[in-house]
Design an enzyme around this catalytic site. Sequence first.
Site, PDB file in Angstrom:
ATOM      1  N   LYS A 268       0.838  -1.204   0.000  1.00 39.65           N
ATOM      2  CA  LYS A 268       0.000   0.000   0.000  1.00 39.65           C
ATOM      3  C   LYS A 268       0.873   1.254   0.000  1.00 39.65           C
ATOM      4  CE  LYS A 268      -3.140   2.667   3.016  1.00 39.65           C
ATOM      5  NZ  LYS A 268      -3.993   2.647   4.232  1.00 39.65           N
ATOM      6  N   ASP A 273      -2.446  10.177   3.903  1.00 37.26           N
ATOM      7  CA  ASP A 273      -3.845   9.786   4.059  1.00 37.26           C
ATOM      8  C   ASP A 273      -4.564  10.742   5.008  1.00 37.26           C
ATOM      9  OD1 ASP A 273      -6.285   8.553   4.287  1.00 37.26           O
ATOM     10  OD2 ASP A 273      -5.549   6.870   5.503  1.00 37.26           O
ATOM     11  N   LYS A 280     -10.100  12.722   8.526  1.00 37.76           N
ATOM     12  CA  LYS A 280      -9.656  12.310   9.853  1.00 37.76           C
ATOM     13  C   LYS A 280      -9.612  13.510  10.797  1.00 37.76           C
ATOM     14  CE  LYS A 280      -6.465   8.624   8.321  1.00 37.76           C
ATOM     15  NZ  LYS A 280      -7.075   7.495   9.039  1.00 37.76           N
ATOM     16  N   ASP A 291       1.806   6.228   5.695  1.00 37.44           N
ATOM     17  CA  ASP A 291       0.813   5.309   5.133  1.00 37.44           C
ATOM     18  C   ASP A 291       1.300   4.642   3.839  1.00 37.44           C
ATOM     19  OD1 ASP A 291      -1.600   4.094   5.692  1.00 37.44           O
ATOM     20  OD2 ASP A 291      -2.808   5.541   4.577  1.00 37.44           O
ATOM     21  N   ASP A 350     -12.069   7.045   3.882  1.00 37.26           N
ATOM     22  CA  ASP A 350     -10.852   6.794   4.659  1.00 37.26           C
ATOM     23  C   ASP A 350     -10.448   5.318   4.620  1.00 37.26           C
ATOM     24  OD1 ASP A 350      -8.688   7.402   6.234  1.00 37.26           O
ATOM     25  OD2 ASP A 350      -9.822   7.608   8.107  1.00 37.26           O
ATOM     26  N   GLU A 352      -9.303   3.734   2.189  1.00 36.47           N
ATOM     27  CA  GLU A 352      -8.784   3.877   0.825  1.00 36.47           C
ATOM     28  C   GLU A 352      -7.734   2.835   0.470  1.00 36.47           C
ATOM     29  OE1 GLU A 352      -7.526   5.355   3.343  1.00 36.47           O
ATOM     30  OE2 GLU A 352      -5.395   5.051   3.021  1.00 36.47           O
ATOM     31  N   ARG A 354      -7.544  -0.426   0.935  1.00 35.25           N
ATOM     32  CA  ARG A 354      -8.108  -1.610   0.284  1.00 35.25           C
ATOM     33  C   ARG A 354      -8.554  -1.305  -1.134  1.00 35.25           C
ATOM     34  NH1 ARG A 354     -12.369  -1.859   5.132  1.00 35.25           N
ATOM     35  NH2 ARG A 354     -10.486  -1.009   6.076  1.00 35.25           N
TER      36      ARG A 354
HETATM   37  N1  BES Z   1      -4.114   4.386   7.051  1.00 37.17           N
HETATM   38  C1  BES Z   1      -5.263   4.141   7.823  1.00 37.17           C
HETATM   39  C2  BES Z   1      -5.057   3.117   8.923  1.00 37.17           C
HETATM   40  C3  BES Z   1      -4.161   3.522  10.071  1.00 37.17           C
HETATM   41  C4  BES Z   1      -4.703   4.158  11.167  1.00 37.17           C
HETATM   42  C5  BES Z   1      -2.824   3.192  10.077  1.00 37.17           C
HETATM   43  C6  BES Z   1      -3.891   4.495  12.233  1.00 37.17           C
HETATM   44  C7  BES Z   1      -2.019   3.540  11.140  1.00 37.17           C
HETATM   45  C8  BES Z   1      -2.552   4.183  12.226  1.00 37.17           C
HETATM   46  C9  BES Z   1      -6.383   3.614   6.935  1.00 37.17           C
HETATM   47  O1  BES Z   1      -6.416   4.100   5.645  1.00 37.17           O
HETATM   48  C10 BES Z   1      -7.679   3.996   7.579  1.00 37.17           C
HETATM   49  O2  BES Z   1      -7.940   5.166   7.686  1.00 37.17           O
HETATM   50  N2  BES Z   1      -8.448   3.003   7.982  1.00 37.17           N
HETATM   51  C11 BES Z   1      -9.696   3.240   8.610  1.00 37.17           C
HETATM   52  C12 BES Z   1     -10.685   2.214   8.079  1.00 37.17           C
HETATM   53  C13 BES Z   1     -12.113   2.501   8.449  1.00 37.17           C
HETATM   54  C14 BES Z   1     -12.573   3.796   7.830  1.00 37.17           C
HETATM   55  C15 BES Z   1     -12.955   1.351   7.981  1.00 37.17           C
HETATM   56  C16 BES Z   1      -9.505   3.102  10.110  1.00 37.17           C
HETATM   57  O3  BES Z   1      -8.695   2.302  10.553  1.00 37.17           O
HETATM   58  O4  BES Z   1     -10.156   3.848  10.832  1.00 37.17           O
HETATM   59 ZN    ZN Z   2      -4.658   4.750   4.878  1.00 40.24          ZN
HETATM   60 MN    MN Z   3      -7.506   5.890   5.501  1.00 37.93          MN
END
Ligand code: BES
Ligand code: ZN
Ligand code: MN
Length: 510
Positions: A268, A273, A280, A291, A350, A352, A354
């Site tokens: 990824k 992000d 966020k 990220d 968010d 993104e 996947r």
């Molecule tokens: N890059 C983030 C995940 C992340 C969060 C990595 C904190 C490291 C520390 C990812 O893109 C994300 O935002 N995931 C969301 C998914 C949700 C919206 C289903 C998450 O984890 O909140």
């Molecule tokens: Zn992310």
């Molecule tokens: Mn995200």
Amino acid sequence: MKVVIRDPSRSAPRCGAYVVFATQAKDGARKPVPAALEEVKNVAEGALAPTGGGEGALSVAPLPAGSPAERLYVFGAGSAEILSPRKARTLFRTVLKTLEKNGETSAILDFPFGLERMDGVESREFLLRTFLLSAYRFDRYKSEGNTAPELTTVRWNLGRGPWADVSRQEAEREAREAAAVAAVSALVRDAGNTPSNDLVPRHFAAWAAREGKARGIAVRVLGKKEIVKERMGGLLAVNRGAAEEPRFVVMEYRGGRRGEAPVVLVGKGVTFDSGGISIKPSEKMGEMKWDMMGAATVVGVILAAADTRLAVNLVALAPLTENLPSGSAYKPGDIVRFRNGKTAEIDNTDAEGRVILADALDYAGQWKPSAIVDYATLTGAAVVALGLEAAVVFSPDDSLSTGLISAGERTDERIWRLPVWEEYRESIRSDWADMKNSGGRWGGSINGAMFLKEFVPAGAAWAHLDIAPTANYDGEHGGYPTGATSFGVALTLRWLRDRLALKRAVDGPH
Ligand code: BES
Ligand code: ZN
Ligand code: MN
């Protein structure tokens, strides 16, 4: 810094520091310095007297003329004879900081402990790699620069601990290997620690191309036009909010037999992000410059495979984009069509990672891979589940996940398995499209894996590593410095070498 294997029975240039570790008996009594350390024994006994070998204790004493070094450093390591890898890493960081603070530029080091979970070769490679990385720093944005003297040469004693029964030749070969992996890991950390204004997709792709080509790896970078032509609808959707164009990096290393199905690694690469329209909270948003660590990991593995001439065929794929909100950004409720024809309703912009990995996993199918492993800082939920000590592995394939877990145990890049059972598919069901990109908070990390599973080429063995817990730390942790860890590089190289050894045992060497 360079590490040179040293035979204590042969004379060598005089160093500044001689570093030894002392232990303590369980009742607190100090233990005698092992007889093998004859060359500094008398001073060591004296230096130990006031402090004992208790954890954290340090004594420094001058060595007499004619000794192999000018000063003796005795670090107390507590009462364990076998250290956890984490403790060794922490200890090395203390040693490195102490020596550099004292202005030492050369040292002899004698390491007497075995390591939990690792055999001799694994311990030796871990220790050298970890010691080299203990000197890692990222200060290129500090105007003052780093003026402190650096430890430039370490002479590593044969004879004790994991080096008790290894030939000099073998130890030297392992040291070269460890140095190559450490150097690549430092590159991977640099990429992660570079802020997102200086590492947009085009910069990342140029970096991967430069480092790859320098090692004879075939590199192709797909620009926006080619990505459109490939109909990578997921990558294009996430990219719509960004002013910077996406990139898709394809690297191929052929160290294995001709025609042998490669392992394809997918990472990824979200260079920043923000969450996009599902933005966020601003607190800690800056951490999202990391990220892209999945992408950096797969680039690192293929670079290190080339540097160590690993006899495997490898492909590394990295979809790269920023995830930003704007008037052109993709929105919740949008329906995206992917390269493989499937559709997904965007429930949360968010989620993104996947969405961009979907197209990359499908793209991997063209190599008819023997295995696909993807690396992604995919979910905060993985951090909630496991804390900071392990990443998550998902795989429907027992032998693939067992192999990866074992490699992780033996490199101290530990991973823990969670399920990808069909029952979980329900949480990403959509009323409007084939699936939706978020399944809510319960089992958040699993929902991400279930989404990815939809895009794995038919019949391919696949594992997904959610490295959000371990890819970077927001403060010093477990002997790692603040920032990117390069987690996954050593694990993957170990796994590839295990597979190769197994294959050779079955097929014979040819
Ligand atoms: N890059 C983030 C995940 C992340 C969060 C990595 C904190 C490291 C520390 C990812 O893109 C994300 O935002 N995931 C969301 C998914 C949700 C919206 C289903 C998450 O984890 O909140
Ligand atoms: Zn992310
Ligand atoms: Mn995200």
